[in-house]
Design an enzyme around this catalytic site. Structure first.
Site, PDB file in Angstrom:
ATOM      1  N   HIS A 107     -14.270  -0.979   6.341  1.00  0.00           N
ATOM      2  CA  HIS A 107     -12.913  -1.963   6.916  1.00  0.00           C
ATOM      3  C   HIS A 107     -13.313  -2.698   7.967  1.00  0.00           C
ATOM      4  CE1 HIS A 107      -8.974  -2.301   8.395  1.00  0.00           C
ATOM      5  NE2 HIS A 107      -8.726  -2.720   7.182  1.00  0.00           N
ATOM      6  N   GLU A 122     -15.614   4.510   4.101  1.00  0.00           N
ATOM      7  CA  GLU A 122     -14.252   4.589   3.685  1.00  0.00           C
ATOM      8  C   GLU A 122     -14.278   5.784   2.625  1.00  0.00           C
ATOM      9  OE1 GLU A 122     -11.979   1.228   2.884  1.00  0.00           O
ATOM     10  OE2 GLU A 122     -13.031  -0.209   4.224  1.00  0.00           O
ATOM     11  N   HIS A 139      -6.984   4.927   2.304  1.00  0.00           N
ATOM     12  CA  HIS A 139      -6.294   4.881   0.810  1.00  0.00           C
ATOM     13  C   HIS A 139      -6.328   6.035  -0.104  1.00  0.00           C
ATOM     14  CE1 HIS A 139      -5.778   0.647   1.679  1.00  0.00           C
ATOM     15  NE2 HIS A 139      -6.864   0.508   2.351  1.00  0.00           N
ATOM     16  N   LYS A 193      -0.316   3.717   4.700  1.00  0.00           N
ATOM     17  CA  LYS A 193      -0.272   3.509   3.297  1.00  0.00           C
ATOM     18  C   LYS A 193       0.555   4.495   2.587  1.00  0.00           C
ATOM     19  CE  LYS A 193      -3.684   0.636   4.386  1.00  0.00           C
ATOM     20  NZ  LYS A 193      -4.632   0.642   5.584  1.00  0.00           N
ATOM     21  N   ASN A 210       0.725  -1.240  -0.019  1.00  0.00           N
ATOM     22  CA  ASN A 210      -0.022  -0.046   0.084  1.00  0.00           C
ATOM     23  C   ASN A 210       0.777   1.376   0.008  1.00  0.00           C
ATOM     24  OD1 ASN A 210      -2.431  -1.570   0.294  1.00  0.00           O
ATOM     25  ND2 ASN A 210      -2.064  -1.484   2.451  1.00  0.00           N
ATOM     26  N   ASP A 245     -13.207   7.092   6.787  1.00  0.00           N
ATOM     27  CA  ASP A 245     -11.914   6.519   6.921  1.00  0.00           C
ATOM     28  C   ASP A 245     -11.187   6.472   5.631  1.00  0.00           C
ATOM     29  OD1 ASP A 245      -9.942   5.007   6.862  1.00  0.00           O
ATOM     30  OD2 ASP A 245     -10.848   3.124   8.166  1.00  0.00           O
ATOM     31  N   SER A 257     -10.755  -0.111   0.453  1.00  0.00           N
ATOM     32  CA  SER A 257      -9.503  -0.914   0.332  1.00  0.00           C
ATOM     33  C   SER A 257      -9.521  -2.027  -0.520  1.00  0.00           C
ATOM     34  CB  SER A 257      -9.138  -1.098   1.742  1.00  0.00           C
ATOM     35  OG  SER A 257     -10.150  -2.079   2.278  1.00  0.00           O
TER      36      SER A 257
HETATM   37  C1  PLP Z   1      -5.217  -0.166   6.484  1.00  0.00           C
HETATM   38  C2  PLP Z   1      -6.602   0.122   6.957  1.00  0.00           C
HETATM   39  C3  PLP Z   1      -6.948   0.672   8.290  1.00  0.00           C
HETATM   40  C4  PLP Z   1      -5.835   0.399   9.579  1.00  0.00           C
HETATM   41  O1  PLP Z   1      -4.995   1.102   9.573  1.00  0.00           O
HETATM   42  P1  PLP Z   1      -3.716   0.704  10.254  1.00  0.00           P
HETATM   43  O2  PLP Z   1      -2.960   1.938  10.704  1.00  0.00           O
HETATM   44  O3  PLP Z   1      -2.853  -0.202   9.380  1.00  0.00           O
HETATM   45  O4  PLP Z   1      -4.147  -0.112  11.632  1.00  0.00           O
HETATM   46  C5  PLP Z   1      -8.118   1.035   8.533  1.00  0.00           C
HETATM   47  N1  PLP Z   1      -9.017   1.424   7.654  1.00  0.00           N
HETATM   48  C6  PLP Z   1      -8.540   1.123   6.508  1.00  0.00           C
HETATM   49  C7  PLP Z   1      -9.696   1.369   5.311  1.00  0.00           C
HETATM   50  C8  PLP Z   1      -7.631   0.559   5.941  1.00  0.00           C
HETATM   51  O5  PLP Z   1      -7.273   0.311   4.752  1.00  0.00           O
END
Ligand code: PLP
Length: 385
Positions: free
Chosen positions: A133, A176, A208, A237, A47, A205, A180
């Site tokens: 997620h 999101e 990405h 990421k 990522n 969230d 992801s």
């Molecule tokens: C990777 C991810 C997370 C978790 O984040 P980390 O910092 O790796 O714990 C949360 N939400 C989404 C959409 C992700 O892709």
């Protein structure tokens, strides 16, 4: 005996379904390459969208930070773990993204768990996109609030949830920014309007999207001109490190500082890492060239995959899934690609819905044109077999 039985039964079920997960040791790797068992691969599974995880400016900022602050925070932020550099970086993030406040978390997973655990109680309602997620859905499932899911990226389906009978509790819409596993983008304008119309809040969230989309890499919300009440950005990421931040209003930040247990009872992020994050932020702010290179790679991949007749999805982001369907088929395809030097992860249920096992191909600014060409050749070959 019964513990042993339970564990081996669960393992057997996973194996039978082709869902058994194993980690692969890699000897070294970056956004472009990966070395496993002494063999070199092109890496299409990370990522690290801008290739910043090995950027010498960021590595050196971490080293300098460690010399100055040591390697650990020494305690929770509520004790002695909150340093001047934490304070400064939180303010930088808040200014950059146009929020009054930002709070650092050790990971995106922890941030999502903390927000949902702290903000919602019995009688409240979480309306989450079906494909949100695991860290969000998991937190929602553990919450005393009721969880209902709306059809992926379909505001009409969210409307129905708002109109279904419910008591007076608070309502949080959860999505999101860039999904992801699918790489598609949420209709944030509509989701936010709906939430506001029903006195609810929106949590986005943008794990990405941050760093990759929007002016200066400010992410999906900036790009769609939406300011959710709660925005989570993560640093694992495009930032190339790890950690996360919640962007919110003054009162929400103060509230989380009182009630977010993942923050209170956990050691703060090492200050040296915060120094590295500051360097990474500055690379991202000046990263138009990296983002253009990534866009070029995405366009090249989509053009080529379209010509090969591959079942590419409507994604304009670095995440380019090829949906295969059946678990073992996805595993076999990934295996064939590896034989040709391309490392791609097969993603299977329960991470994705049943029947949608896929190759999750991720592209990076660190890839070169010839790398993408090689991936396309390998896919062509794998498809032919
Ligand atoms: C990777 C991810 C997370 C978790 O984040 P980390 O910092 O790796 O714990 C949360 N939400 C989404 C959409 C992700 O892709």
């Amino acid at each position: 005996m019964s513990w042993q039985h339970r564990i081996s039964q669960a393992l057997n079920t996973r194996r039978e379904k082709g869902q058994f997960r194993q980690r692969q040791v890699n000897q070294r790797g970056d956004a472009r390459t990966l070395q496993v068992d002494g063999r070199q691969y092109l890496n299409f599974a990370a990522n690290d969208y801008l290739g910043l995880s090995h950027d010498p400016r960021i590595v050196s900022a971490w080293q300098k930070g460690a010399r100055r602050y040591g390697v650990g925070a020494g305690g929770s932020g509520h004790v002695t773990g909150y340093s001047a550099v934490h304070d400064e970086f939180e303010q930088q993030l808040a200014d950059w993204l146009g929020y009054p406040r930002a709070l650092l978390f050790i990971s995106g997973f922890a941030a999502n768990q903390a927000i949902i655990a702290a903000m919602l109680g019995k009688g409240d309602h979480i309306f989450a996109d079906k494909l949100a997620h695991a860290s969000l859905l998991e937190a929602a499932a553990l919450s005393p609030a009721t969880l209902r899911r709306f059809a992926h990226n379909q505001p009409d389906s969210l409307v129905k949830l708002f109109h279904s009978p419910q008591d007076d509790g608070e309502k949080l819409v959860v999505t999101e920014g860039v999904f992801s596993m699918d790489g598609d983008c949420a209709p944030l304008v509509e989701l936010h309007q709906l939430a506001q119309h029903h006195d609810g809040w929106l949590l986005v969230d943008d794990a990405h999207g941050i760093g990759v989309t929007g002016e200066q890499g400010r992410g999906s919300c900036w790009q769609q001109r939406v300011k959710p009440e709660l925005l989570v950005v993560t640093f694992g990421k495009a930032f190339g490190l790890s950690g996360a931040a919640v962007l919110c209003g003054v009162d929400s930040a103060d509230y989380l500082l009182q009630f977010a247990r993942h923050l209170i009872y956990s050691t703060a992020m090492p200050p040296a890492q915060v120094c590295a994050l500051q360097a990474s932020l500055s690379c991202i702010q000046q990263g138009d060239e990296l983002r253009e290179r990534l866009q070029g790679n995405i366009a090249q991949f989509r053009r080529g995959a379209g010509q090969l007749g591959l079942a590419i999805q409507p994604s304009s982001t670095a995440i380019q899934p090829l949906i295969v369907g059946e678990e073992n088929h996805a595993l076999r395809l990934a295996e064939v690609l590896r034989l040709q030097g391309c490392w791609v992860t097969a993603i299977r249920p329960p991470t994705v819905p049943p029947g949608t096992a896929r190759l999750r191909i991720t592209l990076s600014a660190a890839h070169r044109q010839e790398d993408i060409a090689r991936l396309l050749e390998a896919l062509h070959e794998a498809n032919r077999r």
